[in-house]
Scaffold this motif. Structure first.
Motif, PDB file in Angstrom:
ATOM      1  N   SER A 159      55.589  43.384  33.206  1.00  0.00           N
ATOM      2  CA  SER A 159      54.655  43.966  32.240  1.00  0.00           C
ATOM      3  C   SER A 159      53.527  42.987  31.914  1.00  0.00           C
ATOM      4  CB  SER A 159      55.401  44.368  30.968  1.00  0.00           C
ATOM      5  OG  SER A 159      54.501  44.890  30.007  1.00  0.00           O
ATOM      6  N   GLN A 160      53.870  41.696  31.836  1.00  0.00           N
ATOM      7  CA  GLN A 160      52.841  40.689  31.564  1.00  0.00           C
ATOM      8  C   GLN A 160      51.834  40.610  32.711  1.00  0.00           C
ATOM      9  OE1 GLN A 160      54.900  37.031  30.792  1.00  0.00           O
ATOM     10  NE2 GLN A 160      55.816  37.744  28.868  1.00  0.00           N
ATOM     11  N   VAL A 161      52.371  40.681  33.939  1.00  0.00           N
ATOM     12  CA  VAL A 161      51.463  40.677  35.088  1.00  0.00           C
ATOM     13  C   VAL A 161      50.544  41.911  35.060  1.00  0.00           C
ATOM     14  CG1 VAL A 161      51.322  40.821  37.622  1.00  0.00           C
ATOM     15  CG2 VAL A 161      53.024  39.345  36.534  1.00  0.00           C
ATOM     16  N   ALA A 162      51.106  43.086  34.757  1.00  0.00           N
ATOM     17  CA  ALA A 162      50.315  44.308  34.684  1.00  0.00           C
ATOM     18  C   ALA A 162      49.246  44.210  33.601  1.00  0.00           C
ATOM     19  CB  ALA A 162      51.216  45.514  34.440  1.00  0.00           C
ATOM     20  N   ASP A 163      49.634  43.623  32.437  1.00  0.00           N
ATOM     21  CA  ASP A 163      48.657  43.466  31.358  1.00  0.00           C
ATOM     22  C   ASP A 163      47.543  42.509  31.756  1.00  0.00           C
ATOM     23  OD1 ASP A 163      50.115  45.197  29.827  1.00  0.00           O
ATOM     24  OD2 ASP A 163      51.163  43.622  28.686  1.00  0.00           O
ATOM     25  N   ALA A 164      47.910  41.432  32.432  1.00  0.00           N
ATOM     26  CA  ALA A 164      46.901  40.463  32.868  1.00  0.00           C
ATOM     27  C   ALA A 164      45.933  41.103  33.860  1.00  0.00           C
ATOM     28  CB  ALA A 164      47.584  39.241  33.497  1.00  0.00           C
ATOM     29  N   LEU A 165      46.464  41.922  34.775  1.00  0.00           N
ATOM     30  CA  LEU A 165      45.589  42.608  35.739  1.00  0.00           C
ATOM     31  C   LEU A 165      44.677  43.617  35.035  1.00  0.00           C
ATOM     32  CD1 LEU A 165      48.131  43.186  38.651  1.00  0.00           C
ATOM     33  CD2 LEU A 165      46.193  41.608  38.649  1.00  0.00           C
ATOM     34  N   GLU A 166      45.214  44.307  34.031  1.00  0.00           N
ATOM     35  CA  GLU A 166      44.404  45.273  33.283  1.00  0.00           C
ATOM     36  C   GLU A 166      43.285  44.567  32.514  1.00  0.00           C
ATOM     37  OE1 GLU A 166      42.984  48.858  32.122  1.00  0.00           O
ATOM     38  OE2 GLU A 166      44.577  48.450  33.581  1.00  0.00           O
ATOM     39  N   GLN A 167      43.622  43.407  31.960  1.00  0.00           N
ATOM     40  CA  GLN A 167      42.598  42.618  31.270  1.00  0.00           C
ATOM     41  C   GLN A 167      41.508  42.165  32.236  1.00  0.00           C
ATOM     42  OE1 GLN A 167      44.681  39.446  29.331  1.00  0.00           O
ATOM     43  NE2 GLN A 167      45.775  40.805  27.893  1.00  0.00           N
ATOM     44  N   GLU A 168      41.902  41.813  33.438  1.00  0.00           N
ATOM     45  CA  GLU A 168      40.912  41.414  34.445  1.00  0.00           C
ATOM     46  C   GLU A 168      39.995  42.588  34.801  1.00  0.00           C
ATOM     47  OE1 GLU A 168      38.803  38.892  36.823  1.00  0.00           O
ATOM     48  OE2 GLU A 168      40.385  38.438  35.357  1.00  0.00           O
ATOM     49  N   VAL A 169      40.586  43.779  34.860  1.00  0.00           N
ATOM     50  CA  VAL A 169      39.781  44.973  35.102  1.00  0.00           C
ATOM     51  C   VAL A 169      38.761  45.170  33.994  1.00  0.00           C
ATOM     52  CG1 VAL A 169      39.849  47.495  35.232  1.00  0.00           C
ATOM     53  CG2 VAL A 169      41.519  46.143  36.500  1.00  0.00           C
ATOM     54  N   GLU A 170      39.223  45.020  32.754  1.00  0.00           N
ATOM     55  CA  GLU A 170      38.319  45.194  31.631  1.00  0.00           C
ATOM     56  C   GLU A 170      37.217  44.145  31.636  1.00  0.00           C
ATOM     57  OE1 GLU A 170      38.144  47.683  29.588  1.00  0.00           O
ATOM     58  OE2 GLU A 170      39.825  48.652  30.598  1.00  0.00           O
ATOM     59  N   ARG A 171      37.588  42.896  31.965  1.00  0.00           N
ATOM     60  CA  ARG A 171      36.569  41.842  32.007  1.00  0.00           C
ATOM     61  C   ARG A 171      35.533  42.124  33.105  1.00  0.00           C
ATOM     62  NH1 ARG A 171      41.068  38.454  30.970  1.00  0.00           N
ATOM     63  NH2 ARG A 171      41.326  38.019  33.203  1.00  0.00           N
ATOM     64  N   THR A 172      36.017  42.595  34.265  1.00  0.00           N
ATOM     65  CA  THR A 172      35.093  42.904  35.355  1.00  0.00           C
ATOM     66  C   THR A 172      34.156  44.039  34.962  1.00  0.00           C
ATOM     67  OG1 THR A 172      36.758  42.209  36.968  1.00  0.00           O
ATOM     68  CG2 THR A 172      34.946  43.586  37.781  1.00  0.00           C
ATOM     69  N   ARG A 173      34.702  45.048  34.310  1.00  0.00           N
ATOM     70  CA  ARG A 173      33.870  46.170  33.853  1.00  0.00           C
ATOM     71  C   ARG A 173      32.855  45.707  32.818  1.00  0.00           C
ATOM     72  NH1 ARG A 173      38.487  50.864  33.033  1.00  0.00           N
ATOM     73  NH2 ARG A 173      38.754  51.375  35.262  1.00  0.00           N
ATOM     74  N   ALA A 174      33.293  44.862  31.903  1.00  0.00           N
ATOM     75  CA  ALA A 174      32.386  44.366  30.869  1.00  0.00           C
ATOM     76  C   ALA A 174      31.246  43.560  31.482  1.00  0.00           C
ATOM     77  CB  ALA A 174      33.170  43.518  29.864  1.00  0.00           C
TER      78      ALA A 174
END
Length: 512
Positions: A159-174
């Motif tokens: 779950s931590q890995v999934a959250d970290a990947l989701e955060q990376e997605v958000e950062r890339t989008r931002a």
């Protein structure tokens, strides 16, 4: 003295500025598109596959856990097939996740922790339970509790890995949104700057190029309207000044040419008047002695009737023919001189009645050669504005020519045909016709068709010239359609006038 700039020199800075703005705008657009493309590539080629690999690892371990539980409950060996398949897939998915997260320290740490948690689950519980007998009565609460603890640890790290990947997605989008916003602001700035610069430069060009051109157009229109002293001001770019200078030179030259033309036209009118006066005077001067000569010849013929030898009789007849020919030539010259003057005293004339009168007068001469002359004309009057004597001369010449050049026994047709505001009078014969080579010269002074000359058919060569001149003076036209050996159609076209109800019945057709 400051030399005026050319149009090219004025336009080049504007074009250069516009080009720079377009290049910068295009560069920003391309750069933004490239960076956006990189963001999309990272999302599609790195982060999304990593999320899929992370989910696949959890799915492999979940399949293994479900299979082990089924083994414990049933003790059937085939239930472990799913466990074995999940364990076999797990290393491949773990390797893919390590590759996809390489370069990101935080993600690499979480991936390593997940691999350790998965290894601990498999070592401490799944492998132990799969290697011992299963089925009812084999349930070990302590071992089961250890398995749940190890699997919860795997699920938490996953779950931590999934959250970290989701955060990376958000950062890339931002970052992509921020980059697009900055690009939009930059493009907006360049657009506003470009509009301001273009409006400013366009206004300047409008003043320096458009206004002088508009002035030139105004001068040309004034000159075309007849304002002879209109001249262009030497202002604006060099090319415009050159055009204005050339226009002024052309206007000056045109004025000089006009004055020269007026002088030449006046001289031509004077010469034409002198020529007409000369022809008229000479014709009048020749008429009196010619009349005397004709009378003397007639007296000689009467006095020596039957007393002359054959040779003397032929000489007398030749003299009579030549006197008659000279009289006809003088009459034609006088008629032509009168026709070339402006026609005064025009009045309404019934063309149908005039044509019928002319044909009636010429029928007697035509019967001598068994030639029949027919008239086809409307029963109602067809009125034209004309001088009756001259118009009668037109149709006398045309119809008499048709009779003269017809063969014995032929038919000459005279057709009056009104259409719209014009009337055509066609005279059709089937005589010797006119050679094609002579058609372009017919109507010239003293010109006669070659076949008429060869056939020794009498004539002065002035008849059609007289007809053409009179018809032109009446606002009409004359046309010839002829084929040698087949005949000629002569068409006289005249404008028709609306009849006055009070004078319809009194329309004139007489030459007097």
């Amino acid at each position: 003295m400051k030399h005026p700039r050319t149009v090219r020199q004025q336009i080049t800075p504007v074009l250069a500025l516009t080009t720079v703005l377009l290049v910068l705008t295009g560069f920003l657009g391309v750069l933004s598109a490239y960076l956006s493309y990189r963001s999309i590539v990272r999302l599609t080629d790195e982060i999304r596959p990593a999320s899929e690999s992370n989910a696949a690892i959890l799915q492999d371990l979940s399949d293994a856990q479900t299979s082990v539980r089924a083994w414990v409950l049933s003790g059937e060996r085939e239930t472990l097939e799913t466990y074995e398949q999940g364990v076999a897939r797990l290393p491949r998915h773990q390797e893919a996740l390590r590759t996809q997260t390489a370069g990101d320290a935080s993600l690499e740490t979480l991936v390593e922790e997940q691999e350790k948690a998965a290894e601990a689950y498999l070592r401490d519980y799944a492998e132990v339970r799969a290697s011992t007998p299963g089925g009812p009565g084999t349930y070990d609460p302590a071992l089961f509790g250890l398995g749940e603890e190890r699997f919860d640890a795997v699920r938490e790290v996953n779950s931590q890995v999934a959250d970290a990947l989701e955060q990376e997605v958000e950062r890339t989008r931002a970052r992509a949104v921020l980059r697009a916003r900055r690009t939009g602001i930059a493009l907006g700035f360049f657009a506003v700057f470009g509009v301001v610069a273009t409006v400013s430069a366009g206004g300047r060009l409008l003043r320096e190029i458009h206004d002088p051109l508009e002035h030139l157009e105004s001068v040309v229109r004034r000159q075309a309207a007849g304002e002879r002293d209109a001249r262009a001001a030497l202002e604006g770019p060099r090319e415009t000044r050159n055009v204005a200078r050339a226009l002024n030179d052309l206007a000056d030259e045109s004025e000089r040419s006009r004055q020269a033309e007026e002088k030449v036209a006046a001289e031509i009118r004077a010469l034409d008047t002198a020529r007409s006066d000369f022809v008229s005077n000479v014709s009048h001067e020749l008429r009196t002695p010619l009349t005397t000569l004709s009378a003397i010849v007639e007296m000689v013929e009467d006095e020596f009737d039957g007393k002359l030898s054959a040779a003397h009789q032929r000489m007398l007849e030749s003299t009579q023919r030549n006197v008659a020919r000279l009289r006809t030539l003088i009459e034609d010259l006088l008629t032509l001189a009168q026709a070339e003057q402006l026609t005064p005293g025009l009045r309404e004339v019934d063309l149908c009645r005039l044509v019928r009168d002319v044909v009636d007068d010429l029928r007697l001469n035509a019967r001598r050669r068994a030639i029949r002359v027919t008239v086809t004309a409307p029963s109602e009057p067809v009125l034209v504005l004309a001088e009756p004597g001259q118009l009668q001369r037109v149709f006398v010449n045309v119809v008499s020519n048709a009779v003269k050049f017809s063969n014995d026994g032929d038919v000459v047709a005279v057709i009056v045909d009104q259409h719209a505001d014009e009337v055509d009078v066609r005279v059709v014969d089937h005589g010797i016709g006119i050679p094609a080579a002579d058609l372009t010269n017919i109507g010239g002074r003293f010109f006669r068709a070659s076949n008429a000359v060869a056939g020794q058919i009498p004539g002065t060569g002035l008849g059609l010239r007289i007809v053409q001149t009179i018809v032109n003076n009446h606002g009409g036209s004359l046309s010839l359609d002829s084929v040698e050996g087949e005949g000629t159609t002569t068409t006289v076209t005249l404008p028709v006038v609306e009849p006055d109800p009070d004078t319809r019945t009194g329309a004139d057709s007489s030459p007097g």
